[in-house]
Design an enzyme around this catalytic site. Sequence first.
Site, mmCIF file in Angstrom:
data_model
loop_
_atom_site.group_PDB
_atom_site.id
_atom_site.type_symbol
_atom_site.label_atom_id
_atom_site.label_comp_id
_atom_site.label_asym_id
_atom_site.label_seq_id
_atom_site.Cartn_x
_atom_site.Cartn_y
_atom_site.Cartn_z
ATOM 1 N N CYS A 89 -10.234 1.252 -8.556
ATOM 2 C CA CYS A 89 -9.436 1.635 -7.395
ATOM 3 C C CYS A 89 -9.434 0.440 -6.461
ATOM 4 C CB CYS A 89 -10.071 2.844 -6.718
ATOM 5 S SG CYS A 89 -9.268 3.294 -5.173
ATOM 6 N N TRP A 144 0.841 -1.186 0.000
ATOM 7 C CA TRP A 144 0.000 0.000 0.000
ATOM 8 C C TRP A 144 0.893 1.260 0.000
ATOM 9 C CZ3 TRP A 144 -0.638 3.999 3.614
ATOM 10 C CH2 TRP A 144 -1.676 4.891 3.312
ATOM 11 N N ARG A 179 -9.711 -3.645 7.449
ATOM 12 C CA ARG A 179 -10.370 -2.327 7.486
ATOM 13 C C ARG A 179 -11.821 -2.462 7.967
ATOM 14 N NH1 ARG A 179 -11.963 2.293 3.106
ATOM 15 N NH2 ARG A 179 -10.933 4.003 4.086
ATOM 16 N N ASP A 200 -16.346 11.066 -2.896
ATOM 17 C CA ASP A 200 -15.734 9.809 -2.462
ATOM 18 C C ASP A 200 -16.531 9.210 -1.302
ATOM 19 O OD1 ASP A 200 -13.398 7.934 -1.484
ATOM 20 O OD2 ASP A 200 -12.666 8.801 -3.350
ATOM 21 N N ASP A 201 -15.910 8.333 -0.570
ATOM 22 C CA ASP A 201 -16.502 7.572 0.534
ATOM 23 C C ASP A 201 -17.227 8.488 1.532
ATOM 24 O OD1 ASP A 201 -17.026 5.540 2.242
ATOM 25 O OD2 ASP A 201 -14.937 4.924 2.539
ATOM 26 N N LYS A 221 -16.258 5.664 -9.262
ATOM 27 C CA LYS A 221 -14.979 5.179 -8.716
ATOM 28 C C LYS A 221 -15.303 3.892 -7.970
ATOM 29 C CE LYS A 221 -11.312 6.382 -5.401
ATOM 30 N NZ LYS A 221 -10.668 7.449 -4.646
ATOM 31 N N ASP A 228 -2.702 5.469 -3.290
ATOM 32 C CA ASP A 228 -3.136 6.427 -2.274
ATOM 33 C C ASP A 228 -2.003 7.370 -1.894
ATOM 34 O OD1 ASP A 228 -5.726 5.642 -2.135
ATOM 35 O OD2 ASP A 228 -5.546 4.517 -0.265
ATOM 36 N N ASN A 277 -11.308 -2.507 -0.933
ATOM 37 C CA ASN A 277 -10.290 -2.250 0.081
ATOM 38 C C ASN A 277 -9.911 -3.447 0.939
ATOM 39 O OD1 ASN A 277 -9.565 0.610 -0.176
ATOM 40 N ND2 ASN A 277 -11.757 0.907 0.066
ATOM 41 N N ASP A 323 -14.180 0.984 -5.799
ATOM 42 C CA ASP A 323 -13.081 0.692 -4.877
ATOM 43 C C ASP A 323 -13.167 -0.754 -4.376
ATOM 44 O OD1 ASP A 323 -10.894 1.197 -3.261
ATOM 45 O OD2 ASP A 323 -11.759 2.940 -2.258
#
Length: 734
Positions: free
Chosen positions: A518, A186, A434, A353-354, A468, A540, A472, A470
């Site tokens: 992403c 990362w 996460r 975004d988030d 976007k 990131d 994670n 993602d």
Amino acid sequence: MKSSVYKVILRCSALLVSFYYSGTAVAENFVLETENMSMAFSSEKDALNLRYFGAKVADSEDLFAGGSSVPEFYSYWDTTLGRNGNEFGYSIVQADGTISSKLVFIRGEKQKLNEDQVQLSFHYKDPAYDLTLTRHYLASYESDIIETWSELIYSGEGAVRVERLSSFVLNTSAQQPYLTGFNGTWARESLMNESPLMEGTSELSGTTGARVAQTANPSFILSLDGPAREDTGRVVMGSLAWSGNFAFRFRRSYDNKIRASLGYHPMHSAYQLAKGETLVTPRLILTYSGQGKGAATRAFHRWARQYGIRGGNTPRMILLNSWEGAYFKFNQNKIYGMMERASSMGVELFVLDDGWFGEGKFARNSDKAGLGDWQVNREKLPDGIDGLIRKAEEFGIQFGIWVEPEMVNPKSQLYTDHPEWTLQLPNREERMSRNQLVLDLCNPAVQDYIFTMMDQLLSSHPDICYIKWDCNSHVINPGSTWLPDDKQSHLWIDYVKGYYSVLDRLIKEHPKVVFQACSSGGGRVDYGAMQRHHEFWTSDNTDALDRIYMQWSIGHFYPAIAMASHVTATPNHQTGRSTPLKFRFDVAMAGRLGFELDPKNLNPKEVEFCKDQLAVYKEIRPVVQLGDLYRLRDPDQNADPALMYLLESEGKQTAILFAYLLNRKKSDGHEPVCLKGLKPNARYVITELGSDKRIPYHGKAFSGQYLIRHGIPMNWPRKGRDYLSRVIQIKEMN
Ligand code: DGJ
């Protein structure tokens, strides 16, 4: 009489059988060509051999008259070879438990797909078992790329177990081979590591299921003449179009032969095929260059823009993404303010975004809750997504939004309703990454749920023009409640196929929406994802200094148009490093430029500077995003690296040169940067772009030959700070 008729019938059928199983009766030659490469095969009895793969041979007859040959594809226990043949293409356990498979060559066919592309397909069959294999080679002439993959079909009783099926087996030889992999973690994804390929086996691989490219990008450079060079030497470059586990196993033998099996990772991936079922491998994208890795990169980029990424010929919008400017902490006013300021600087697209979803106890105010609950959070955004879109319209910009549909927080309504939809292992403690779990994309019900959720989001807001997407987490807790016990090892392959299938359905329904791949940054930078996305979030880590190295590395395979690169605040949020705004711009402008900060925090001088820089980028955008990349000075070897893009339009060339001074102590700073790719006899005007004009050549004209041989001096000041940069236009005169 009767018996002689029988004899004839028997002899005929025996002949037929031997004709069928011994492959083509007559030896046949097959040639695949691109502008600068040749690949040749010939059949011999029941085998198909690779005769040649390398620089173009003008007369293909020469390829068959001389040279040597190796089997095109062979198994672990191939009875033709009578041994376990080095690195191999496939390993299959038959339904009766036999561990030998022997696929004999039956026939090949050539198909012209369009003016640029030709496909060779070779059909094999096991004489003793109901297995057929087709090997495909698809050549794109102009871009010098060959895509190759395998397709296995079983038509017998019971089930076979495929323990490995490669996309390609590379065969070559070299006295001084070097292998480059693209590894990281990362915030430092895909950094190049080159080392000599030693005798024995070396492996480049990734095993994290999803987010694979975070630790290992599925790409390699094999240099045959010592460490890979930019413009000289023979290199093979390959990349697997696959967003899951991969393994590239290179074996160098005592006699300098190199064999590599390249494909999805076989670990825990045995795949059963019952009657009528097929296993298709990912495609291996391959090129060969006799003029170093620079030409091979340009081949990849040309192919990518034409075939490998979505919308590869349409320049991208300049966007502002809310993440580093707001994180989870925002309300409607803050977002509206960001939009307004962004649009006034010249930004074309705002991406939220988030943090915009989940309600009540599952509100997404941190990464601890809400993932999976894709309803807008009205407490934060009372006017909803419609309100955001209306505001964007008012400011004359487009609107896009972040999602992470493959994952779920246990603290969410989705998990409360469907705990069985996550990947999970019986009798094992559940692990989280996460604070989230991975949804079981092998399960068609989960695929349908994700498709429907996304389809509703996009259908009810047709003005969302950018997603976007993602992801994670790695694949953790690798067990599926949907796959039967004896097919748990399908998970690694079926997860990726499930992800592709959802995206393919969505793209069909919403073809105009731009998708960004992403995955905690650059965890999904691969040509499987890129077939379904327009671009990727490179990392990131937005520190401009670190980005120089990452963009240099990843740019070996992926073009600037797909490489999202954002100007962010200083000190940088990931590294704490402070760099000048110009430097941050000049690094981001070498890719797909965007912003990721709250413009409210810029002072008026900086705002004006941003406006100027955006105007510059709009001018150079076609050259950067559609042009050919020439790497001029490697940041690993120079404290003043440089690269350029070159685009020819209506017979005239325009180049944009990016030059950086990273560390004054390590650079003499006075070596001019020599250009590449220009026409020696044409004349070019030099213009330093941006408000600062510091190079002595600004406004003057030079011949291409002069600029190639003598270069452009950067005139870095002798004293002062590091992190300086120049953007220079080199334009062919009429
Ligand atoms: C990881 C991404 O790489 C970031 O850009 C951001 O979108 C966060 N996820 C949001 O959770």
